[in-house]
Design an enzyme around this catalytic site. Structure first.
Site, short mmCIF file in Angstrom:
data_model
loop_
_atom_site.label_atom_id
_atom_site.label_comp_id
_atom_site.label_asym_id
_atom_site.label_seq_id
_atom_site.Cartn_x
_atom_site.Cartn_y
_atom_site.Cartn_z
N CYS A 79 13.37 -4.47 -4.13
CA CYS A 79 12.65 -4.37 -5.87
C CYS A 79 12.82 -6.15 -5.47
CB CYS A 79 11.90 -3.98 -6.81
SG CYS A 79 11.22 -2.16 -6.14
N1 LIG Z 1 11.92 1.69 -4.55
C1 LIG Z 1 11.49 1.20 -5.46
O1 LIG Z 1 12.53 1.62 -6.73
C2 LIG Z 1 10.85 0.80 -5.86
C3 LIG Z 1 10.33 0.69 -7.36
C4 LIG Z 1 9.18 -0.19 -7.99
C5 LIG Z 1 7.94 0.01 -6.57
N2 LIG Z 1 8.60 -0.24 -5.16
C6 LIG Z 1 7.58 -0.72 -4.09
O2 LIG Z 1 7.06 0.37 -3.78
C7 LIG Z 1 6.49 0.35 -2.32
C8 LIG Z 1 7.21 2.11 -1.06
O3 LIG Z 1 8.57 1.34 -1.99
P1 LIG Z 1 8.77 2.50 -1.33
O4 LIG Z 1 10.68 2.34 -1.39
O5 LIG Z 1 8.68 3.50 -1.90
O6 LIG Z 1 9.17 2.77 0.53
P2 LIG Z 1 10.26 2.90 1.09
O7 LIG Z 1 10.51 2.88 2.46
O8 LIG Z 1 11.48 4.46 0.78
O9 LIG Z 1 9.13 4.34 1.25
C9 LIG Z 1 7.65 4.01 2.13
C10 LIG Z 1 6.78 5.27 3.23
O10 LIG Z 1 5.96 5.30 3.27
C11 LIG Z 1 5.97 5.17 5.07
N3 LIG Z 1 4.09 4.76 5.95
C12 LIG Z 1 4.85 3.00 6.01
N4 LIG Z 1 3.52 3.13 6.62
C13 LIG Z 1 2.38 3.52 6.25
C14 LIG Z 1 1.18 4.05 6.59
N5 LIG Z 1 0.37 3.03 7.24
N6 LIG Z 1 1.08 5.10 6.61
C15 LIG Z 1 1.86 6.27 5.74
N7 LIG Z 1 3.17 6.02 5.00
C16 LIG Z 1 3.59 4.91 5.57
C17 LIG Z 1 7.20 5.25 5.79
O11 LIG Z 1 7.44 6.30 6.66
C18 LIG Z 1 8.52 5.74 4.51
O12 LIG Z 1 8.50 7.10 4.20
C19 LIG Z 1 6.80 -1.01 -2.19
O13 LIG Z 1 5.99 -1.82 -2.24
C20 LIG Z 1 8.22 -1.52 -2.87
O14 LIG Z 1 8.30 -2.94 -3.12
C21 LIG Z 1 9.41 0.03 -5.22
#
Ligand SMILES: NC(=O)c1ccc[n+]([C@@H]2O[C@H](COP(=O)([O-])OP(=O)(O)OC[C@H]3O[C@@H](n4cnc5c(N)ncnc54)[C@H](O)[C@@H]3O)[C@@H](O)[C@H]2O)c1
Length: 455
Positions: free
Chosen positions: A271
């Site tokens: 992030c």
């Molecule tokens: N990790 C954090 O602490 C956090 C906090 C706030 C916001 N975010 C935001 O949230 C969003 C997700 O982050 P995350 O850390 O959960 O990512 P992540 O990589 O942990 O998880 C994303 C998941 O989405 C799946 N995926 C990808 N493309 C896909 C599709 N087309 N259809 C279905 N599944 C799909 C992947 O296989 C993966 O399991 C990002 O925009 C991130 O910036 C993350």
């Protein structure tokens, strides 16, 4: 909206979550806990199979909880996107990384949106949760979702609601962290609020979808800039021969107008290092320069090299050259008590030490193997965590603390290691025989002959 609202009120609505990672799995579990039949969608079959077997791959979500909801029929998972048609509401939680040139990569969001379009039907609510620049929901998602002739605000609803999850935080989690939401139209905001007020303790509606998008990138930009400021303070303290931690503790006694941030080895995670670049990119398209972000990014990006200099200087003071020295990195996650190494400064620090001829090993039981170094060009991959034995500690010419995980016995580390570079200030109260070097020199370790002027 009548029937749709009834199904939300009486919990007969099915909710879908696309992307079951750090954000999506805790969110899916919250929907299930609130009594909604929840379907998690992911492109990774192993993630889906794990959830169906009652296993959580996210540290903050227990497997017991996943197993219980799967057992009760409240939570299921699938790779079959056509099942999106079963859902009255769909939250999109897919990655929003940066390209190599630090431009937004919305390919995952675009692909998830196409998946939603394929089964979009009247009355569905779609909420983007992935962090992105202001304008994404209206300019990127909306034109795709309107391709079939359905009209937003009348036939379907579209919102943005930033996920604020803080992995590893024991107090603030998905349910009790206030949830900001903004819709493309006022009807969309109302629909989003109707669902989320039944899932989260507090819902904060904002005037527009762009406002909701900006809230998230502003919050993380605020953090990134303040971290840069305190990282620069640590370097100023080093030149002044003042202990940065003492300054921060004293400043934090001010009951108003001050918020404590702590210095460290550099930014990490998915992030803080990335999100401000989304804002910068968007503002560039409007001929606006985000100068604060540029300077803060520079300061934070230089922290790994600063730490490497500290290690080399500390070895030098022990009459050892960096080349050939054995350095153990303690904790490689981007912050304490998480298993996430994405963008972790540890990787950069390890690579820079390797370039100086240092023999680098690491210990982190939460991150037992490094397979992907995120383009930092670390050599010797895959690299595995070594056991934190007395022998390993004693043999290391220096131990460098990057992630100050709670479960480590720092008393033992202090008693067995010779030299420790502590980038987190975790050893300040820990007694022991090791020589400790921090990000700034304390009054006690200050070199009396050290010139105070800039060199
Ligand atoms: N990790 C954090 O602490 C956090 C906090 C706030 C916001 N975010 C935001 O949230 C969003 C997700 O982050 P995350 O850390 O959960 O990512 P992540 O990589 O942990 O998880 C994303 C998941 O989405 C799946 N995926 C990808 N493309 C896909 C599709 N087309 N259809 C279905 N599944 C799909 C992947 O296989 C993966 O399991 C990002 O925009 C991130 O910036 C993350």
């Amino acid at each position: 909206m009548g029937d749709w609202l009834n199904s939300i009120e009486d919990r007969t609505a099915t909710v879908g979550v696309i992307g079951l990672g750090y954000v999506g799995l805790p969110l899916a579990v919250e929907f299930a806990r609130s009594g909604y039949r929840t379907i998690g969608f992911d492109v990774r079959a192993d993630v889906v199979e794990g959830i169906l077997a009652g296993q959580s791959h996210i540290l903050d979500v227990s497997s017991e909880r996943v197993r219980a909801f799967v057992g009760e029929g409240l939570l299921t998972a699938t790779t079959d996107m056509s099942r999106l048609g079963e859902c009255a509401a769909i939250a999109i939680c897919v990655p929003t990384p940066l390209s190599k040139t630090k431009d937004p990569d919305l390919s995952y969001v675009a692909s998830a949106t196409r998946g939603v379009l394929a089964s979009l039907r009247p009355g569905q609510l779609v909420i983007l949760e992935s962090t992105t620049y202001p304008g994404t929901t209206r300019d990127v998602l909306l034109p795709v979702l309107e391709e079939m002739g359905l009209q937003v605000g009348r036939d379907f609803y579209l919102c943005f609601s930033p996920e604020r999850v803080d992995p590893g935080n024991k107090v603030w989690h998905t349910k009790n962290t206030p949830k900001v939401i903004g819709g493309v139209t006022p009807e969309c905001t109302m629909a989003g609020e109707a669902l989320y007020s039944r899932v989260f303790d507090t819902v904060v509606p904002v005037e527009s979808v762009e406002a909701a998008e900006l809230v998230k990138v502003y919050e993380n930009t605020f953090r990134m800039i303040n971290i840069a400021l305190v990282n620069e303070l640590a370097q100023m303290c080093d030149r002044l021969g003042v202990d940065v931690w003492g300054v921060l503790e004293a400043a934090a006694t001010k009951p108003f107008g001050f918020m404590k941030f702590t210095p460290g080895p550099g930014l990490g995670g998915h992030c803080i290092p990335l999100d401000p670049h989304y804002l910068t990119w968007k503002m560039k398209t409007l001929s606006f320069k985000t100068r604060m972000i540029t300077v803060a990014d520079e300061i934070n990006a230089e922290m790994p090299a600063y730490v490497v200099r500290k290690v080399a200087d500390a070895l030098n003071d022990s009459s050892r050259s960096a080349r050939g020295s054995r350095v153990l990195i303690l904790g490689i996650a981007y912050k304490k008590d998480v298993s996430d190494v994405r963008e972790s400064p540890a990787l950069d620090i390890m690579r820079q030490l390797q370039e100086k001829g240092v023999v680098v090993t690491y210990h982190d039981s939460l991150c037992p193997v490094i397979e992907d170094d995120g383009h930092t060009l670390l050599s010797g991959l895959p690299m595995r965590s070594v056991e934190l034995t007395d022998e390993v500690l004693a043999e290391s010419d220096a131990v460098v603390i990057i992630a100050d995980h709670t479960h480590i016995d720092y008393g033992r580390v202090m008693n067995v290691a010779k030299l420790i570079v502590d980038t987190r200030g975790i050893l300040r109260e820990v007694p022991g025989s090791a020589r400790v070097v921090g990000l700034s020199s304390s009054a006690a370790e200050r070199h009396p002959a050290r010139p105070m002027a800039a060199d």
